[in-house]
Design an enzyme around this catalytic site. Structure first.
Site, PDB file in Angstrom:
ATOM      1  N   SER A  75     -31.452 -22.133 -68.134  1.00 17.59           N
ATOM      2  CA  SER A  75     -30.692 -22.948 -69.449  1.00 17.59           C
ATOM      3  C   SER A  75     -30.618 -24.454 -68.784  1.00 17.59           C
ATOM      4  O   SER A  75     -30.305 -25.217 -69.756  1.00 17.59           O
ATOM      5  CB  SER A  75     -29.404 -22.298 -69.410  1.00 17.59           C
ATOM      6  OG  SER A  75     -29.763 -21.216 -70.242  1.00 17.59           O
ATOM      7  N   LYS A  78     -32.330 -26.745 -71.035  1.00 21.16           N
ATOM      8  CA  LYS A  78     -32.020 -26.921 -72.614  1.00 21.16           C
ATOM      9  C   LYS A  78     -31.629 -28.323 -72.878  1.00 21.16           C
ATOM     10  O   LYS A  78     -32.163 -28.897 -73.838  1.00 21.16           O
ATOM     11  CB  LYS A  78     -30.736 -26.036 -72.941  1.00 21.16           C
ATOM     12  CG  LYS A  78     -31.208 -24.658 -73.082  1.00 21.16           C
ATOM     13  CD  LYS A  78     -30.074 -23.560 -73.181  1.00 21.16           C
ATOM     14  CE  LYS A  78     -30.515 -22.134 -73.142  1.00 21.16           C
ATOM     15  NZ  LYS A  78     -29.185 -21.140 -73.073  1.00 21.16           N
ATOM     16  N   TYR A 199     -39.998 -21.080 -75.032  1.00 18.11           N
ATOM     17  CA  TYR A 199     -38.723 -21.022 -74.468  1.00 18.11           C
ATOM     18  C   TYR A 199     -38.930 -20.575 -72.926  1.00 18.11           C
ATOM     19  O   TYR A 199     -38.277 -20.830 -71.862  1.00 18.11           O
ATOM     20  CB  TYR A 199     -37.779 -20.348 -75.262  1.00 18.11           C
ATOM     21  CG  TYR A 199     -36.342 -20.064 -74.894  1.00 18.11           C
ATOM     22  CD1 TYR A 199     -35.377 -21.140 -74.402  1.00 18.11           C
ATOM     23  CD2 TYR A 199     -35.889 -18.686 -74.462  1.00 18.11           C
ATOM     24  CE1 TYR A 199     -34.266 -20.905 -73.962  1.00 18.11           C
ATOM     25  CE2 TYR A 199     -34.728 -18.514 -73.890  1.00 18.11           C
ATOM     26  CZ  TYR A 199     -33.873 -19.777 -73.637  1.00 18.11           C
ATOM     27  OH  TYR A 199     -32.632 -19.578 -73.034  1.00 18.11           O
ATOM     28  N   TYR A 251     -20.937 -23.157 -72.380  1.00 15.39           N
ATOM     29  CA  TYR A 251     -20.551 -22.209 -73.237  1.00 15.39           C
ATOM     30  C   TYR A 251     -19.183 -22.136 -73.500  1.00 15.39           C
ATOM     31  O   TYR A 251     -18.523 -22.884 -73.836  1.00 15.39           O
ATOM     32  CB  TYR A 251     -21.324 -20.841 -72.476  1.00 15.39           C
ATOM     33  CG  TYR A 251     -22.749 -20.999 -71.929  1.00 15.39           C
ATOM     34  CD1 TYR A 251     -23.580 -21.351 -73.170  1.00 15.39           C
ATOM     35  CD2 TYR A 251     -23.203 -20.929 -70.883  1.00 15.39           C
ATOM     36  CE1 TYR A 251     -25.136 -21.715 -72.601  1.00 15.39           C
ATOM     37  CE2 TYR A 251     -24.231 -21.248 -70.294  1.00 15.39           C
ATOM     38  CZ  TYR A 251     -25.205 -21.624 -71.567  1.00 15.39           C
ATOM     39  OH  TYR A 251     -26.747 -21.793 -71.098  1.00 15.39           O
ATOM     40  N   VAL A 269     -28.457 -19.433 -65.358  1.00 13.55           N
ATOM     41  CA  VAL A 269     -28.185 -17.991 -65.193  1.00 13.55           C
ATOM     42  C   VAL A 269     -28.783 -17.832 -63.506  1.00 13.55           C
ATOM     43  O   VAL A 269     -28.582 -16.921 -62.871  1.00 13.55           O
ATOM     44  CB  VAL A 269     -28.686 -16.885 -65.671  1.00 13.55           C
ATOM     45  CG1 VAL A 269     -27.837 -16.569 -66.638  1.00 13.55           C
ATOM     46  CG2 VAL A 269     -30.119 -17.095 -66.371  1.00 13.55           C
TER      47      VAL A 269
HETATM   48  O1  DON Z   1     -32.469 -16.949 -72.153  1.00 13.45           O
HETATM   49  C1  DON Z   1     -32.039 -16.733 -71.101  1.00 13.45           C
HETATM   50  O2  DON Z   1     -31.154 -15.555 -71.192  1.00 13.45           O
HETATM   51  C2  DON Z   1     -32.315 -17.200 -69.827  1.00 13.45           C
HETATM   52  N1  DON Z   1     -33.661 -17.840 -69.732  1.00 13.45           N
HETATM   53  C3  DON Z   1     -31.445 -18.511 -69.611  1.00 13.45           C
HETATM   54  C4  DON Z   1     -30.059 -18.423 -69.893  1.00 13.45           C
HETATM   55  C5  DON Z   1     -29.147 -19.172 -69.018  1.00 13.45           C
HETATM   56  O3  DON Z   1     -29.734 -19.739 -68.042  1.00 13.45           O
HETATM   57  C6  DON Z   1     -27.616 -19.165 -69.361  1.00 13.45           C
HETATM   58  N2  DON Z   1     -26.960 -19.885 -68.394  1.00 13.45           N
HETATM   59  N3  DON Z   1     -26.027 -19.648 -67.719  1.00 13.45           N
END
Ligand code: DON
Length: 448
Positions: A75, A78, A199, A251, A269
Site C-alpha cells: 500500500s 498508493k 493495482y 487507515y 501490509v
Molecule cells: O490490496 C492489498 O490488500 C495489498 N496489496 C495491499 C494492502 C496494504 O498494504 C494495506 N496496508 N497496510
C-alpha cells in the site's frame, strides 16, 4: 543484511545514524504483532527484520538495521500512484473519481459513497484501484508509467516481485469484489479485472526502507528527488499527496497517528512505512509484524519515538528564534557612520537589516519597525532594507512587506533594498542593490 546483523551493528560516529541506531536498538527486541497471511508470499518473510532509513533534503541517506532488505511495497505504492494520477489529470478530475475523506475504516473495507459509488480516499484499497485505473493508457502502459514514476521517486529502477504478484492475483478476491462493485456503481472506468491486475502489479514492486526514505523525501522536497535532482512531480502535487497521507494514510488509525506522531505517513501490509516531514526529510521503516489495523508495529513505534525525541510533530511550536530585525539604525545621509540625533533636521537613512526565514509571524514583527508611527520619517528620507541575511521570504510575507514599502514610498520615502544574492525578494522598492556601498552611493546621488 540480516536482522541478527542489525542487532549487533557497531555504534556510529555520524550523529544522524547514531540517533537512528538508538531508536532501532530501543525497538528491535519487540515481538508484538502478526505476519499477514491473506497474501501467501507475505507470510514467508523473516519476521524479525527491522530496518530504518532517513533521506535528507541534501540527498544524504542514513540507515540502521535491515534498511537494504527487499520487500514488496504494497500500500505504500498508493500515495505515489495518486501523485501520478494528479500529475496526469489534475486535482479536480481525480477528486471527481475518488474522495479525500478519512474513511475511519479498514484498508480493505467495502464502503463507497452513496449515490456516486466513489471510494472514500486514494489510500484505501478501493480508492487505490480507482487511482491506478485513472493513469492513462492500456493496462500495460498504465503499469509501465506507474513503474517509471515510482522508480523516479526512488531514484533507481524498481522491479516487480513476480511471486508476490502471482500470489495476490490468486488470492485477491476481496479487491476484485471491490472493483466489481465500483464498476457496477459507475466509479471505475476500466474493467474490474484489468484494474485489479494493474493495482496488484504496483503493490508488488520491490523496494527497501532506503527506497521508501528517498521516495518520501521526494514528496518532502516538493516533488524533486533530493538524490537525483529529478523533478518527479510539481510542488503542488507533492503538497496534495502529503495532505492526504496525513489525513488518510494510516487507515482507521489515521487520527491517533496524527495525534501521536504528527507526520504524513503511509503503511503497507509487507510491514513497511513511509513518512515525511515537509522540507526536512523522508523516513522509510520496515518490520513485518503488523497490528490489527495492518500497520507495522515496530515501524510505528520507531516513528513515534523519533517524532517525540526530535520534536517532529507538525504542530509543534519550534520555540524562540533570533530576532527578525537584527539591525535598526537611523543614520545621517551624509555620513553612513553617524547616527542622527532625535529631532535633527538633517537627511536620514533608516537602515533596517532583516535575517532568517521570513514567514507571517516574522514579517508581521518586521512591519512594526517599518512604519512612520515607529520612527521612519516622511518625505526626503531613505529606507535601506538589507535582505542579505534573509534565507527565505514566503508568499504572504512578501505581500505584506511589499504593501508596507509601497505605503512608505507614497509617503515620500525612497526605498532601497540590498541583497548580496540579488534575489529580488520584494518588488516594491525604488531600486535593489547587491551591496551597502552601492546603496549609499545612490543615496549620495539622490542628495546631489
Ligand atoms: O490490496 C492489498 O490488500 C495489498 N496489496 C495491499 C494492502 C496494504 O498494504 C494495506 N496496508 N497496510
Amino acid at each position: 543484511m540480516t536482522s541478527e546483523a542489525s542487532m549487533v551493528s557497531a555504534p556510529s560516529t555520524d550523529p544522524v545514524t547514531a540517533a537512528l541506531d538508538e531508536v532501532h536498538a530501543r525497538h528491535v527486541g519487540a515481538r508484538g504483532g502478526e505476519i499477514p497471511t491473506y497474501i501467501p508470499t507475505l507470510s514467508l518473510v523473516d519476521p524479525d527484520q527491522f530496518g530504518l532509513a532517513l533521506a535528507s533534503m541534501n540527498g544524504n541517506l542514513y540507515r540502521s538495521g535491515d534498511a537494504e532488505a527487499p520487500f514488496s511495497i504494497q500500500s505504500v505504492s498508493k500515495p505515489f500512484v495518486f501523485a501520478l494520477a494528479l500529475s496526469e489529470l489534475g486535482l479536480d478530475e481525480v477528486l471527481h473519481n475518488v474522495g479525500a475523506e478519512p474513511s475511519g475504516e479498514a484498508f480493505n473495507a467495502i464502503s463507497l459513497e452513496e449515490g456516486t459509488g466513489r471510494p472514500d480516499n486514494p489510500m484505501v484499497n478501493a480508492g487505490a484501484i480507482v487511482t491506478s485505473s485513472l493513469v492513462p493508457g492500456d493496462p500495460a502502459e498504465k503499469f509501465d508509467r506507474i513503474r517509471r514514476c515510482l522508480s523516479a521517486f526512488a531514484g533507481r529502477a524498481l522491479e516487480m516481485d513476480e511471486e508476490a504478484f502471482a500470489s495476490e492475483l490468486e488470492t485477491g478476491d476481496r479487491n476484485r469484489a471491490l472493483a466489481y462493485l465500483m464498476r457496477g456503481a459507475g466509479s471505475l472506468r476500466s474493467s474490474a479485472e484489468a484494474a485489479v491486475e494493474v493495482y496488484f502489479r504496483q503493490c508488488s514492486l520491490v523496494v527497501t526502507a532506503c527506497d521508501l526514505a528517498v521516495m518520501a523525501a521526494t514528496l518532502a522536497a516538493g516533488g524533486t528527488n533530493p538524490r537525483t535532482g529529478e523533478r518527479v512531480v510539481e510542488p503542488r502535487v507533492a503538497e496534495h499527496v502529503l495532505t492526504v497521507m496525513a489525513t488518510c494514510g494510516m487507515y482507521d488509525y489515521a487520527g491517533e497517528w496524527l495525534l501521536r506522531v504528527g507526520l504524513p505517513a503511509k503503511s503497507g501490509v509487507s510491514g513497511c512505512l513511509a513518512a515525511a516531514s515537509p522540507a526536512q526529510f523522508g523516513i522509510g521503516a520496515f518490520s513485518p509484524r503488523l497490528d490489527v489495523r495492518g500497520n507495522s508495529v515496530r515501524g510505528g513505534a520507531a516513528l513515534q519515538d523519533l517524532s517525540e525525541r526530535f520534536e517532529l510533530h507538525f504542530v509543534h511550536d519550534t520555540g524562540l528564534s533570533a530576532p527578525v530585525v537584527f539591525r535598526s539604525e537611523d543614520l545621517s545621509a551624509t555620513d553612513p557612520f553617524t547616527p542622527v540625533t532625535p529631532g535633527s533636521r538633517e537627511p536620514v537613512v533608516h537602515l533596517r537589516r532583516l535575517q532568517g526565514e521570513i514567514e507571517f509571524a516574522a514579517a508581521e514583527t518586521a512591519l512594526d519597525d517599518l512604519t512612520i508611527e515607529t520612527g521612519i520619517r516622511e518625505v526626503g528620507t531613505w529606507l535601506l532594507l538589507d535582505l542579505s541575511h534573509v534565507t527565505r521570504v514566503n508568499g504572504v510575507s512578501a505581500q505584506l512587506l511589499d504593501a508596507r514599502l509601497a505605503g512608505l514610498r507614497a509617503s515620500g520615502v525612497t526605498v532601497f533594498v540590498t541583497d548580496a544574492l540579488a534575489r529580488h525578494l520584494l518588488r516594491s522598492a525604488d531600486a535593489e542593490f547587491t551591496s551597502a556601498e552601492e546603496a549609499w552611493a545612490a543615496v549620495a546621488g539622490g542628495q546631489a
